[in-house]
Design a protein around this motif. Structure first.
Motif, PDB file in Angstrom:
ATOM      1  N   UNK A 226       0.838  -1.198   0.000  1.00 43.18           N
ATOM      2  CA  UNK A 226       0.000   0.000   0.000  1.00 43.18           C
ATOM      3  C   UNK A 226       0.877   1.253   0.000  1.00 43.18           C
ATOM      4  N   UNK A 227       1.914   1.241   0.799  1.00 44.10           N
ATOM      5  CA  UNK A 227       2.835   2.381   0.860  1.00 44.10           C
ATOM      6  C   UNK A 227       3.515   2.597  -0.491  1.00 44.10           C
ATOM      7  N   UNK A 228       3.938   1.520  -1.120  1.00 43.58           N
ATOM      8  CA  UNK A 228       4.574   1.592  -2.437  1.00 43.58           C
ATOM      9  C   UNK A 228       3.598   2.141  -3.473  1.00 43.58           C
ATOM     10  N   UNK A 229       2.358   1.663  -3.449  1.00 46.49           N
ATOM     11  CA  UNK A 229       1.341   2.134  -4.381  1.00 46.49           C
ATOM     12  C   UNK A 229       1.075   3.624  -4.186  1.00 46.49           C
ATOM     13  N   UNK A 230       0.971   4.058  -2.926  1.00 53.48           N
ATOM     14  CA  UNK A 230       0.752   5.478  -2.648  1.00 53.48           C
ATOM     15  C   UNK A 230       1.912   6.323  -3.151  1.00 53.48           C
ATOM     16  N   UNK A 231       3.118   5.833  -2.961  1.00 52.76           N
ATOM     17  CA  UNK A 231       4.300   6.575  -3.404  1.00 52.76           C
ATOM     18  C   UNK A 231       4.346   6.667  -4.920  1.00 52.76           C
ATOM     19  N   UNK A 232       4.039   5.558  -5.595  1.00 56.77           N
ATOM     20  CA  UNK A 232       4.074   5.535  -7.059  1.00 56.77           C
ATOM     21  C   UNK A 232       2.965   6.384  -7.681  1.00 56.77           C
ATOM     22  N   UNK A 233       1.792   6.381  -7.058  1.00 51.89           N
ATOM     23  CA  UNK A 233       0.666   7.116  -7.628  1.00 51.89           C
ATOM     24  C   UNK A 233       0.718   8.604  -7.293  1.00 51.89           C
ATOM     25  N   UNK A 234       1.566   8.987  -6.346  1.00 51.54           N
ATOM     26  CA  UNK A 234       1.666  10.387  -5.962  1.00 51.54           C
ATOM     27  C   UNK A 234       0.605  10.822  -4.978  1.00 51.54           C
ATOM     28  N   UNK A 235      -0.181   9.894  -4.479  1.00 54.13           N
ATOM     29  CA  UNK A 235      -1.248  10.247  -3.538  1.00 54.13           C
ATOM     30  C   UNK A 235      -0.678  10.727  -2.204  1.00 54.13           C
TER      31      UNK A 235
END
Length: 98
Positions: A71-80
């Motif tokens: 989840x942390x990786x996804x947030x970082x990649x998406x810029x959220x």
């Protein structure tokens, strides 16, 4: 009109905001469920029941930590995550004067 969040969106938002608390709750639920299951097995010794419960809870915790990392990786990649200021550190602007 204000859009109301569905239950799943509200749960997802809470999990994103409280990752470590979620991992702790999963650990507690895992160890409780495993102890309850192992106690129904009369052929095992008590020490083996406790060891099995700890191992099950440890595996569940590692899976939850891997999920939190994803989840942390996804947030970082998406810029959220860059849109939200940190709630733990004060935001200060420093001038770099010599």
């Amino acid at each position: 009109m204000a859009e109301s969040k569905t239950t799943m969106e509200a749960v997802r938002h809470w999990v994103v905001e409280h990752k470590l608390r979620t991992v702790g709750c999963l650990w507690l639920g895992g160890i409780t469920g495993s102890i309850a299951y192992n106690w129904s097995q009369p052929a095992m010794k008590t020490s083996v029941k406790i060891i099995h419960a700890r191992l099950h809870a440890q595996a569940l915790t590692l899976a939850a930590l891997a999920g939190a990392a994803a989840v942390e990786y996804y947030e970082h990649r998406s810029g959220a995550k860059t849109d939200r200021p940190s709630k733990y550190l004060p935001v200060q602007s420093f001038s770099h004067k010599d």
